[in-house]
Scaffold this active site. Sequence first.
Site, PDB file in Angstrom:
ATOM      1  N   ASP A 158       1.078  -1.482  -0.130  1.00 31.59           N
ATOM      2  CA  ASP A 158      -0.139  -0.067   0.079  1.00 31.59           C
ATOM      3  C   ASP A 158       0.887   1.132   0.017  1.00 31.59           C
ATOM      4  OD1 ASP A 158      -2.074  -1.610   0.209  1.00 31.59           O
ATOM      5  OD2 ASP A 158      -2.343  -1.716   2.475  1.00 31.59           O
TER       6      ASP A 158
HETATM    7  N1  URA Z   1      -1.327  -6.294   3.328  1.00 34.56           N
HETATM    8  C1  URA Z   1      -1.614  -4.782   3.749  1.00 34.56           C
HETATM    9  O1  URA Z   1      -2.731  -4.687   4.077  1.00 34.56           O
HETATM   10  N2  URA Z   1      -0.988  -3.961   3.157  1.00 34.56           N
HETATM   11  C2  URA Z   1       0.189  -4.117   2.274  1.00 34.56           C
HETATM   12  O2  URA Z   1       0.742  -3.163   1.882  1.00 34.56           O
HETATM   13  C3  URA Z   1       0.662  -5.405   2.114  1.00 34.56           C
HETATM   14  C4  URA Z   1      -0.019  -6.503   2.787  1.00 34.56           C
END
Ligand code: URA
Length: 240
Positions: free
Chosen positions: A102
């Site tokens: 993310d």
């Molecule tokens: N899970 C998440 O919630 N965010 C990420 O960036 C990677 C795995």
Amino acid sequence: MERLQKVIANSGYCSRRKAEELITQGKVYVNEELVTELGTKVDSKDTIVVEGVTLNKNVKKEYYLLNKPRGYICSVSDEKGRKVVTDLIDTKERIYPVGRLDYDTTGLLILTNDGEFANILMHPSNEIEKTYVAIIEGILTTEEIYQIKNGVIIDGIKVVPKRFKVRSKDEEKNKSNVSITIVEGRNHIVKKIFESIHHPINKLTRTNYAFLDVKGLQSGDYRYLSLDEVNRLKALKKKR
Ligand code: URA
């Protein structure tokens, strides 16, 4: 003769899944003819044009390990003009991230222009382990720890972690530091796991990907994967 989507991925243009999408969306021409059939076979003499770009079949394969900072999108471009992870890597090749972290997640991200390699890492049946360290709100009860260890259901599919540990708790700030290892690759999966038990994540970082870690790399820094590392990652492909 090889399948069109495999040849596109091997050329480094994009991953095999993305190539399949582009074919069915009518964005691929073989010898100036539109091809939308996924099974189409081509050979080295065929000229393939994807989204107006003629494929170069002899591109050099590149493999990077980046310590992703926050504030970068896992993409090769963004229509809103936000920073993307490929901005951090100095290369002329069309590399792209393997899977997603993310915008606000930091840590280990692999980038490549080798579609077959990306496909091996992203295919759920190869069960590549990824470890995340998170700061979550609140202190977990024994029941909640069992709940996570036994698996929580996210969007109808149960996620059972390979490992889960509470690393430390801060009673004063009402926060906990946890680590979780999963083979899942669904978007926002770690955040969803902790939201499902009402302990939202404040901070998330990926520390390990298979046998790789980010030790020695400052945030925003990257290195090449060694040939040995690339071969070991390729060897994680399971026979089907
Ligand atoms: N899970 C998440 O919630 N965010 C990420 O960036 C990677 C795995």
